[in-house]
Scaffold this active site. Structure first.
Site, PDB file in Angstrom:
ATOM      1  N   ARG A 126      52.722  42.227  56.122  1.00  0.00           N
ATOM      2  CA  ARG A 126      51.261  42.757  56.873  1.00  0.00           C
ATOM      3  C   ARG A 126      50.749  43.726  56.251  1.00  0.00           C
ATOM      4  NH1 ARG A 126      54.495  41.336  61.221  1.00  0.00           N
ATOM      5  NH2 ARG A 126      53.640  39.735  62.547  1.00  0.00           N
ATOM      6  N   LYS A 148      38.706  44.045  46.502  1.00  0.00           N
ATOM      7  CA  LYS A 148      38.809  42.845  46.934  1.00  0.00           C
ATOM      8  C   LYS A 148      39.714  41.739  46.184  1.00  0.00           C
ATOM      9  CE  LYS A 148      34.456  41.292  46.716  1.00  0.00           C
ATOM     10  NZ  LYS A 148      32.898  41.033  46.564  1.00  0.00           N
ATOM     11  N   GLU A 190      30.358  42.049  32.589  1.00  0.00           N
ATOM     12  CA  GLU A 190      30.687  42.921  33.986  1.00  0.00           C
ATOM     13  C   GLU A 190      30.324  44.427  33.556  1.00  0.00           C
ATOM     14  OE1 GLU A 190      31.166  41.946  36.877  1.00  0.00           O
ATOM     15  OE2 GLU A 190      32.332  40.168  36.939  1.00  0.00           O
ATOM     16  N   LYS A 231      31.162  51.842  39.897  1.00  0.00           N
ATOM     17  CA  LYS A 231      31.936  50.940  41.017  1.00  0.00           C
ATOM     18  C   LYS A 231      32.397  51.863  42.042  1.00  0.00           C
ATOM     19  CE  LYS A 231      34.162  46.912  42.095  1.00  0.00           C
ATOM     20  NZ  LYS A 231      34.715  45.444  41.644  1.00  0.00           N
ATOM     21  N   GLU A 241      31.502  45.501  51.856  1.00  0.00           N
ATOM     22  CA  GLU A 241      30.473  44.941  51.650  1.00  0.00           C
ATOM     23  C   GLU A 241      29.496  44.220  52.822  1.00  0.00           C
ATOM     24  OE1 GLU A 241      29.661  40.733  48.877  1.00  0.00           O
ATOM     25  OE2 GLU A 241      31.345  42.074  48.211  1.00  0.00           O
ATOM     26  N   ARG A 245      26.997  47.337  48.678  1.00  0.00           N
ATOM     27  CA  ARG A 245      28.028  46.830  47.693  1.00  0.00           C
ATOM     28  C   ARG A 245      27.645  45.455  47.316  1.00  0.00           C
ATOM     29  NH1 ARG A 245      34.614  46.859  48.002  1.00  0.00           N
ATOM     30  NH2 ARG A 245      35.069  45.910  46.186  1.00  0.00           N
ATOM     31  N   ASN A 249      27.385  42.103  43.115  1.00  0.00           N
ATOM     32  CA  ASN A 249      27.196  40.544  42.778  1.00  0.00           C
ATOM     33  C   ASN A 249      26.034  40.166  42.008  1.00  0.00           C
ATOM     34  OD1 ASN A 249      29.598  40.260  44.353  1.00  0.00           O
ATOM     35  ND2 ASN A 249      28.319  40.210  46.249  1.00  0.00           N
ATOM     36  N   HIS A 252      26.278  37.023  40.157  1.00  0.00           N
ATOM     37  CA  HIS A 252      27.685  36.276  40.516  1.00  0.00           C
ATOM     38  C   HIS A 252      27.170  34.842  41.397  1.00  0.00           C
ATOM     39  CE1 HIS A 252      29.546  39.614  39.111  1.00  0.00           C
ATOM     40  NE2 HIS A 252      30.785  39.401  39.556  1.00  0.00           N
ATOM     41  N   HIS A 256      29.176  31.868  39.834  1.00  0.00           N
ATOM     42  CA  HIS A 256      30.081  31.208  40.905  1.00  0.00           C
ATOM     43  C   HIS A 256      29.774  29.775  40.972  1.00  0.00           C
ATOM     44  CE1 HIS A 256      31.886  35.084  43.067  1.00  0.00           C
ATOM     45  NE2 HIS A 256      32.164  35.108  41.666  1.00  0.00           N
ATOM     46  N   HIS A 271      35.072  33.447  33.942  1.00  0.00           N
ATOM     47  CA  HIS A 271      34.290  34.191  34.802  1.00  0.00           C
ATOM     48  C   HIS A 271      33.330  34.912  34.164  1.00  0.00           C
ATOM     49  CE1 HIS A 271      33.171  36.193  38.443  1.00  0.00           C
ATOM     50  NE2 HIS A 271      33.596  37.586  37.894  1.00  0.00           N
TER      51      HIS A 271
END
Length: 378
Positions: A126, A148, A190, A231, A241, A245, A249, A252, A256, A271
């Site tokens: 956990r 993330k 990036e 960042k 997010e 935030r 993206n 992205h 993506h 990527h």
């Protein structure tokens, strides 16, 4: 800043704040830095075969010097490693090592290893302590910071995962000297993204200094530190997010979709290349919607082309699915909320904003116009 100095950037999250250390030689100091923050801990190191060959011995020696004897779990390289099958391997490796909840899981690699390892650390017992040791430029300026984590699904990228902030990020700029030029370029996309979001002075600086960033030395470390500060500022404001935030993206949503369309085949598209094309498309789409000047889109494309990055869909080898199929990948992306299309668009360089309820019909028309099958290359 000289290349042998390290800079510390703090991610301010209250009692979960952590440091990003940026500089050369940090792998050799890894045990000292981890033990200072997590005394008496044991560790599992997750890496891939390529990174292990180049850097694992240095990291192990650094950990052992700090009194940490690591268990090593080695994965195959590539985006396809972000899968349920490999997640199970990592989880089983951590459990087989009999690590406890207070021990640490260390990710030594690029964004794929960081995302996969962080997800495993977040779900084993956990939630375990997690340290990022990013070895690619992309991971150092983006995926290693902010918590993330996740894996891919056949239905889309990063659709399964958790938020888990690391306890420490060690961005050793020296390891980037062994990075293939294609991977360095992909990470640079990036880095440039932060200038295009809200730091136009950074983008202008990169236009002048990008060759020095590629060459190494103080400009490289300076650029990485500036990206990490950008960042860290956003993550501190919006950890999960729900607001600002999402600006991170930029590029992205298109990117993506293109990655999914190429079935995450790294030979065709990695990527950062998807993000580069996505950023160019986002600026062109903003111009099409009369939100920004076509000159800004041209400026972005010119810079991406100068550094050797792809900037249009026709730069991707092989055939792409049609515009309708690309739109279906976009609507599956996690940046869609209750069926409404959300894009990061721009009013100019460094003026990105969150655009909600973007009509799917506009996106489809734009994709058709820019699809290799329906426009001349060039």
């Amino acid at each position: 800043m000289s290349v042998d100095q390290s800079v510390t950037v703090e991610v301010g999250l209250g009692d979960r704040a952590y440091d990003i250390l940026i500089g050369s030689g940090l792998l050799s100091r890894s045990g000292e830095e981890i033990s200072r923050r997590l005394p008496g801990t044991r560790a599992a190191v997750v890496t891939d075969e390529n990174v292990a060959a180049a850097h694992l011995d240095t990291l192990k020696a650094g950990l052992e010097k700090g009194g940490i004897q690591p268990t090593v779990i080695t994965m195959p390289p590539g985006e396809k490693t972000k899968s349920f099958a490999h997640l199970e391997e990592v989880v089983d490796g951590i459990l087989a090592a009999r690590l406890e909840r207070g021990d640490v899981v260390v990710a030594l690699g690029g964004g794929v290893i960081g995302d996969l390892t962080g997800f495993a650390a977040g779900i084993v017992r956990r939630g375990m302590n997690f340290v990022q040791v990013p070895t690619s430029l992309l991971a150092q300026v983006d995926s290693s910071v902010g918590g993330k984590t996740g894996i891919n699904s056949p239905r889309g990228k990063n659709l399964v995962g958790v938020f888990l902030q690391p306890r420490l990020v060690l961005a050793d700029t020296g390891v980037l000297d062994t990075l293939p030029i294609r991977e360095f370029r992909a990470g640079y996309a990036e880095l440039a993204k932060y200038g295009l979001i809200d730091r136009p002075e950074l983008f202008a600086w990169l236009e002048v200094n990008w060759q020095k960033v590629f060459a190494g030395g103080p400009e490289r470390a300076q650029a990485i530190a500036e990206a990490c500060r950008a960042k860290a500022d956003v993550v501190a404001r919006d950890e999960f997010e729900t607001g600002d935030r999402a600006l991170l993206n930029l590029g992205h949503t298109f990117g993506h979709a293109l990655e999914a369309a190429t079935q995450y085949d790294g030979a065709r598209l990695v990527h950062g290349e998807g993000v580069a094309i996505g950023m160019a498309l986002a600026h062109r789409f903003s111009s099409r919607l009369n939100l920004a000047s076509p000159d800004d889109a041209a400026r972005v494309e010119t810079h991406l082309r100068a550094v050797g990055l792809p900037w249009r869909m026709s730069d991707i080898p092989g055939e792409l699915p049609d515009a309708e199929a690309l739109l279906s990948f976009i609507t599956q992306d996690k940046k869609v909320s209750r069926g409404a299309l959300t894009f990061i668009l721009t009013r100019g360089i460094g003026q990105a904003f969150i655009a909600k309820d973007v009509p799917a019909s506009e996106v489809l028309s734009f994709l058709r116009e820019n699809h290799p099958a329906s426009r001349k290359a060039g």
